[in-house]
Design a protein around this motif. Structure first.
Motif, PDB file in Angstrom:
ATOM      1  N   GLY A   7      -1.354   2.442  -7.951  1.00 12.49           N
ATOM      2  CA  GLY A   7      -1.047   1.079  -7.524  1.00 12.49           C
ATOM      3  C   GLY A   7      -1.157   0.890  -6.025  1.00 12.49           C
ATOM      4  O   GLY A   7      -1.000   1.825  -5.247  1.00 12.49           O
ATOM      5  N   HIS A   8      -1.443  -0.358  -5.624  1.00 13.37           N
ATOM      6  CA  HIS A   8      -1.604  -0.751  -4.210  1.00 13.37           C
ATOM      7  C   HIS A   8      -2.604   0.178  -3.504  1.00 13.37           C
ATOM      8  O   HIS A   8      -3.759   0.220  -3.890  1.00 13.37           O
ATOM      9  CB  HIS A   8      -0.244  -0.818  -3.523  1.00 13.37           C
ATOM     10  N   SER A   9      -2.165   0.948  -2.496  1.00 11.31           N
ATOM     11  CA  SER A   9      -3.095   1.889  -1.852  1.00 11.31           C
ATOM     12  C   SER A   9      -2.703   3.325  -2.138  1.00 11.31           C
ATOM     13  O   SER A   9      -3.078   4.244  -1.407  1.00 11.31           O
ATOM     14  CB  SER A   9      -3.129   1.649  -0.342  1.00 11.31           C
ATOM     15  N   SER A  49      -1.434   6.749   6.001  1.00  5.68           N
ATOM     16  CA  SER A  49      -2.423   6.097   6.879  1.00  5.68           C
ATOM     17  C   SER A  49      -1.757   5.354   8.035  1.00  5.68           C
ATOM     18  O   SER A  49      -2.304   5.304   9.135  1.00  5.68           O
ATOM     19  CB  SER A  49      -3.292   5.129   6.069  1.00  5.68           C
ATOM     20  N   HIS A  50      -0.601   4.738   7.766  1.00  2.00           N
ATOM     21  CA  HIS A  50       0.134   4.018   8.812  1.00  2.00           C
ATOM     22  C   HIS A  50       1.548   3.730   8.318  1.00  2.00           C
ATOM     23  O   HIS A  50       1.880   4.029   7.166  1.00  2.00           O
ATOM     24  CB  HIS A  50      -0.615   2.757   9.236  1.00  2.00           C
ATOM     25  N   GLY A  51       2.367   3.147   9.200  1.00  2.95           N
ATOM     26  CA  GLY A  51       3.798   3.086   8.934  1.00  2.95           C
ATOM     27  C   GLY A  51       4.303   1.964   8.054  1.00  2.95           C
ATOM     28  O   GLY A  51       5.463   1.984   7.645  1.00  2.95           O
ATOM     29  N   GLU A  53       5.629  -0.696   5.367  1.00  2.00           N
ATOM     30  CA  GLU A  53       6.468  -0.417   4.207  1.00  2.00           C
ATOM     31  C   GLU A  53       5.679  -0.254   2.905  1.00  2.00           C
ATOM     32  O   GLU A  53       6.038   0.551   2.046  1.00  2.00           O
ATOM     33  CB  GLU A  53       7.493  -1.549   4.061  1.00  2.00           C
ATOM     34  N   ASP A  54       4.599  -1.033   2.772  1.00  2.00           N
ATOM     35  CA  ASP A  54       3.820  -0.945   1.524  1.00  2.00           C
ATOM     36  C   ASP A  54       2.957   0.323   1.484  1.00  2.00           C
ATOM     37  O   ASP A  54       2.120   0.492   0.589  1.00  2.00           O
ATOM     38  CB  ASP A  54       2.970  -2.213   1.308  1.00  2.00           C
ATOM     39  N   HIS A  55       3.190   1.239   2.451  1.00  2.00           N
ATOM     40  CA  HIS A  55       2.481   2.531   2.481  1.00  2.00           C
ATOM     41  C   HIS A  55       3.451   3.705   2.621  1.00  2.00           C
ATOM     42  O   HIS A  55       3.057   4.859   2.457  1.00  2.00           O
ATOM     43  CB  HIS A  55       1.452   2.547   3.621  1.00  2.00           C
ATOM     44  N   THR A  56       4.708   3.371   2.963  1.00  2.00           N
ATOM     45  CA  THR A  56       5.673   4.448   3.260  1.00  2.00           C
ATOM     46  C   THR A  56       7.015   4.295   2.541  1.00  2.00           C
ATOM     47  O   THR A  56       7.907   5.128   2.742  1.00  2.00           O
ATOM     48  CB  THR A  56       5.981   4.504   4.783  1.00  2.00           C
ATOM     49  N   GLY A 140      -7.507   3.428   4.392  1.00  2.00           N
ATOM     50  CA  GLY A 140      -6.219   2.859   4.790  1.00  2.00           C
ATOM     51  C   GLY A 140      -6.318   1.339   4.826  1.00  2.00           C
ATOM     52  O   GLY A 140      -7.159   0.741   4.154  1.00  2.00           O
ATOM     53  N   ASP A 141      -5.456   0.705   5.608  1.00  2.00           N
ATOM     54  CA  ASP A 141      -5.568  -0.744   5.822  1.00  2.00           C
ATOM     55  C   ASP A 141      -6.491  -0.923   7.016  1.00  2.00           C
ATOM     56  O   ASP A 141      -6.215  -0.403   8.101  1.00  2.00           O
ATOM     57  CB  ASP A 141      -4.204  -1.346   6.176  1.00  2.00           C
ATOM     58  N   THR A 142      -7.559  -1.678   6.851  1.00  2.00           N
ATOM     59  CA  THR A 142      -8.451  -1.895   7.983  1.00  2.00           C
ATOM     60  C   THR A 142      -9.259  -3.172   7.823  1.00  2.00           C
ATOM     61  O   THR A 142      -9.524  -3.619   6.706  1.00  2.00           O
ATOM     62  CB  THR A 142      -9.403  -0.684   8.196  1.00  2.00           C
ATOM     63  N   MET A 190      -8.832  -0.800  -3.302  1.00  2.00           N
ATOM     64  CA  MET A 190      -7.378  -0.665  -3.164  1.00  2.00           C
ATOM     65  C   MET A 190      -6.841  -1.858  -2.386  1.00  2.00           C
ATOM     66  O   MET A 190      -7.601  -2.695  -1.911  1.00  2.00           O
ATOM     67  CB  MET A 190      -7.010   0.663  -2.493  1.00  2.00           C
ATOM     68  N   HIS A 191      -5.503  -1.929  -2.294  1.00  2.00           N
ATOM     69  CA  HIS A 191      -4.835  -3.000  -1.534  1.00  2.00           C
ATOM     70  C   HIS A 191      -5.220  -4.390  -2.047  1.00  2.00           C
ATOM     71  O   HIS A 191      -5.652  -5.257  -1.286  1.00  2.00           O
ATOM     72  CB  HIS A 191      -5.149  -2.858  -0.033  1.00  2.00           C
ATOM     73  N   PHE A 192      -5.038  -4.580  -3.361  1.00  2.00           N
ATOM     74  CA  PHE A 192      -5.317  -5.883  -3.986  1.00  2.00           C
ATOM     75  C   PHE A 192      -4.245  -6.181  -5.042  1.00  2.00           C
ATOM     76  O   PHE A 192      -3.651  -5.260  -5.608  1.00  2.00           O
ATOM     77  CB  PHE A 192      -6.708  -5.884  -4.656  1.00  2.00           C
TER      78      PHE A 192
HETATM   79 MN    MN Z   1      -0.753  -2.603   3.648  1.00  2.00          MN
END
Ligand code: MN
Ligand code: NI
Length: 227
Positions: A7-9, A49-51, A53-56, A140-142, A190-192
């Motif tokens: 799910g998500h990323s 990938s980065h800090g 919340e939707d990744h950590t 990641g998110d980019t 991802m991220h959708f």
């Molecule tokens: Mn994100």
């Protein structure tokens, strides 16, 4: 080598006898929380990938539960160490490190990065994983960025995991342009769809990629893809 969408990323990559989890966000993800059993997850490595919340959101608990080594920016490593998570491997953009499953290259992502408590998290990143004779780019998110043109000068990619959700990252059209820039014909989305800002029309996205003769997979949560 196999890749499971959580799910998500968030993905689980199994390669060379090791389990790698990217950007854990499960228990607060309305789409994933009833499909993925967080308590049963195992990992040798967690890559961040980065800090945001939707990744950590599940990072600290997953690190405790699995005893995995967390691969992340220097700043997230320092933040984790302060929270008692000391099995970490700090990296920064442009660097690479050889692990027991293969090599991780940390690459640029055009995005912001801070931790849920407001702590500075360094810059946002993506990863290129080189393992078992294959190269996989986790963006990641980019945004779409011309820096992506550097990637094929060094890496012949087999697969790329790209965000397609728009609003916080590139949309599927920019992701398709990115696929051409990085010269990769096998794209996994991802991220959708996770929340309102990033709903994607799957049919339109698939048709757009087909028109450009690039294979797009929009994975279902818990779907496993053989790489
Ligand atoms: Mn994100
Ligand atoms: Ni983000």
């Amino acid at each position: 080598m196999q890749l499971t969408y959580l799910g998500h990323s968030c993905f689980l990559l199994e390669t060379a006898g090791k389990k790698l989890i990217f950007d854990p966000f499960i228990r607060n993800n309305e789409l994933a929380k009833d499909k993925v059993s967080f308590e049963e997850l195992e990992a040798d490595y967690i890559l961040i990938s980065h800090g945001h919340e939707d990744h950590t959101a599940d990072l600290i608990d997953l690190a405790k539960q699995t005893g995995a080594t967390v691969v992340c920016s220097w700043e997230i490593h320092a933040w984790l160490n302060q929270k008692g998570i000391t099995k970490t491997h700090p990296m920064n953009i442009g660097g690479k490190w050889q692990f027991d499953f293969g090599t991780v290259h940390m690459v640029f992502a055009a995005h912001s990065s801070s931790l849920p408590d407001g702590s500075y998290a360094g810059v946002a990143a993506g990863f290129i994983i080189e393992s078992n004779g294959k190269k996989i780019y986790y963006a990641g998110d980019t945004a779409l960025t011309s820096d992506m043109q550097l990637i094929p000068t060094k890496h012949k990619l087999d697969y790329a995991l790209l965000p397609i959700g728009d609003n916080f990252t590139m949309d599927y059209k920019d992701a398709c342009t990115a696929a051409r820039m990085i010269q990769c014909k096998q794209i996994i989305a991802m991220h959708f769809d996770t929340f309102g800002f990033i709903q994607v029309n799957h049919e339109e996205a698939l048709a757009h990629f087909k028109q450009h003769e690039i294979a797009l997979t929009i994975p279902q949560i818990t779907e496993t893809i053989q790489l």
